[in-house]
Design an enzyme around this catalytic site. Structure first.
Site, PDB file in Angstrom:
ATOM      1  CG  HIS A  74      -6.091  -2.263   4.092  1.00 40.08           C
ATOM      2  ND1 HIS A  74      -5.340  -1.186   3.690  1.00 40.08           N
ATOM      3  CD2 HIS A  74      -7.355  -2.028   3.650  1.00 40.08           C
ATOM      4  CE1 HIS A  74      -6.123  -0.326   3.030  1.00 40.08           C
ATOM      5  NE2 HIS A  74      -7.349  -0.820   2.997  1.00 40.08           N
ATOM      6  CG  HIS A 130      -8.497  -3.068  -1.181  1.00 36.31           C
ATOM      7  ND1 HIS A 130      -9.445  -2.393  -1.916  1.00 36.31           N
ATOM      8  CD2 HIS A 130      -8.285  -2.322  -0.074  1.00 36.31           C
ATOM      9  CE1 HIS A 130      -9.780  -1.277  -1.292  1.00 36.31           C
ATOM     10  NE2 HIS A 130      -9.101  -1.205  -0.169  1.00 36.31           N
ATOM     11  CG  ASN A 144     -11.793  -0.228   5.032  1.00 39.16           C
ATOM     12  OD1 ASN A 144     -12.001  -0.683   6.140  1.00 39.16           O
ATOM     13  ND2 ASN A 144     -10.748   0.542   4.758  1.00 39.16           N
ATOM     14  CG  ASP A 181      -1.957   1.086   1.171  1.00 35.00           C
ATOM     15  OD1 ASP A 181      -3.145   0.744   1.213  1.00 35.00           O
ATOM     16  OD2 ASP A 181      -1.603   2.288   1.099  1.00 35.00           O
ATOM     17  CB  ILE A 182       0.956   4.148  -2.323  1.00 38.49           C
ATOM     18  CG1 ILE A 182       2.064   4.989  -2.898  1.00 38.49           C
ATOM     19  CG2 ILE A 182      -0.279   4.962  -2.016  1.00 38.49           C
ATOM     20  CD1 ILE A 182       3.113   4.218  -3.633  1.00 38.49           C
ATOM     21  CD  GLN A 211     -14.634  -0.742  -1.277  1.00 40.56           C
ATOM     22  OE1 GLN A 211     -15.765  -0.989  -0.856  1.00 40.56           O
ATOM     23  NE2 GLN A 211     -14.063  -1.423  -2.262  1.00 40.56           N
TER      24      GLN A 211
HETATM   25  P1  AMP Z   1      -9.449   1.583   1.167  1.00 38.28           P
HETATM   26  O1  AMP Z   1      -9.530   2.928   1.820  1.00 38.28           O
HETATM   27  O2  AMP Z   1      -9.694   0.432   2.097  1.00 38.28           O
HETATM   28  O3  AMP Z   1     -10.300   1.520  -0.089  1.00 38.28           O
HETATM   29  O4  AMP Z   1      -7.930   1.415   0.746  1.00 38.28           O
HETATM   30  C1  AMP Z   1      -7.420   1.787  -0.477  1.00 38.28           C
HETATM   31  C2  AMP Z   1      -5.933   1.796  -0.306  1.00 38.28           C
HETATM   32  O5  AMP Z   1      -5.339   1.794  -1.585  1.00 38.28           O
HETATM   33  C3  AMP Z   1      -5.389   3.026   0.431  1.00 38.28           C
HETATM   34  O6  AMP Z   1      -4.767   2.613   1.643  1.00 38.28           O
HETATM   35  C4  AMP Z   1      -4.390   3.626  -0.557  1.00 38.28           C
HETATM   36  O7  AMP Z   1      -3.219   4.070   0.059  1.00 38.28           O
HETATM   37  C5  AMP Z   1      -4.117   2.462  -1.483  1.00 38.28           C
HETATM   38  N1  AMP Z   1      -3.716   2.843  -2.824  1.00 38.28           N
HETATM   39  C6  AMP Z   1      -4.365   3.650  -3.687  1.00 38.28           C
HETATM   40  N2  AMP Z   1      -3.692   3.745  -4.848  1.00 38.28           N
HETATM   41  C7  AMP Z   1      -2.586   2.959  -4.722  1.00 38.28           C
HETATM   42  C8  AMP Z   1      -1.499   2.639  -5.576  1.00 38.28           C
HETATM   43  N3  AMP Z   1      -1.393   3.137  -6.811  1.00 38.28           N
HETATM   44  N4  AMP Z   1      -0.542   1.812  -5.117  1.00 38.28           N
HETATM   45  C9  AMP Z   1      -0.629   1.304  -3.863  1.00 38.28           C
HETATM   46  N5  AMP Z   1      -1.629   1.570  -3.019  1.00 38.28           N
HETATM   47  C10 AMP Z   1      -2.599   2.388  -3.432  1.00 38.28           C
END
Ligand code: AMP
Ligand code: ZN
Length: 144
Positions: free
Chosen positions: A102, A100, A87, A30-31, A94
């Site tokens: 975490h 996904h 989420n 996760d970024i 979400q």
């Molecule tokens: P959620 O809030 O549960 O939908 O989590 C989405 C997650 O995706 C967040 O923690 C972001 O940091 C992660 N995310 C979004 N874009 C990227 C990306 N390009 N590479 C890695 N993680 C990402």
């Protein structure tokens, strides 16, 4: 799916820090790195959230999670615990609508991660608790 950032990651159209891949699942950092090693595990098949999984897809995704969890534990021996978070829909935080999971390694209670479980047991009588359980139980059975 077009315009899905995670489908683009799976298809290598945008870069990611891959940690695991097989024919059904892709896992990458996760970024935001809430903690070191914060990893997302995603099904290669595009589904928006948990409500769209069938049993096979759930098996494909969730059977991989203990393996990746153990990999985090051995990669980072200083890790003391792990939160697994999924989420579903905007109200539940979400933000990316490709389902996904975490994996958030925990190194201390002072990590920059928290979950608040409010306590509301006093709001319900035993009868109300039983009625809630019955209501859900009936639906689990009828959805089988
Ligand atoms: P959620 O809030 O549960 O939908 O989590 C989405 C997650 O995706 C967040 O923690 C972001 O940091 C992660 N995310 C979004 N874009 C990227 C990306 N390009 N590479 C890695 N993680 C990402
Ligand atoms: Zn997608």
């Amino acid at each position: 799916m077009e315009d899905c950032i995670f489908c683009k990651i799976i298809n290598q159209e945008i870069p990611s820090y891959k940690v695991y891949e097989d024919e059904k699942v892709y896992a990458f950092l996760d970024i935001t790195q809430v903690t070191k090693g914060h990893t997302l595990v995603i099904p290669k098949k595009h589904v928006s959230d948990i409500f769209e999984y069938d049993e096979q897809l759930a098996t494909d995704l969730f059977t991989r999670i203990p393996k990746i969890a153990r990999a985090l534990e051995t990669a980072f021996p200083e890790m003391e615990g792990l939160n697994i978070v999924n989420n579903n829909k905007e109200v539940a935080y979400q933000t990316v609508f490709h389902s996904h999971v975490h994996l958030i390694p925990r190194y201390s209670k002072k990590d920059d991660f928290s979950l608040h479980f409010g306590k509301h047991m006093e709001d319900y009588t035993q009868e109300q608790m039983q009625a809630i359980a019955n209501q859900i139980q009936k639906q689990v059975k009828s959805n089988e």
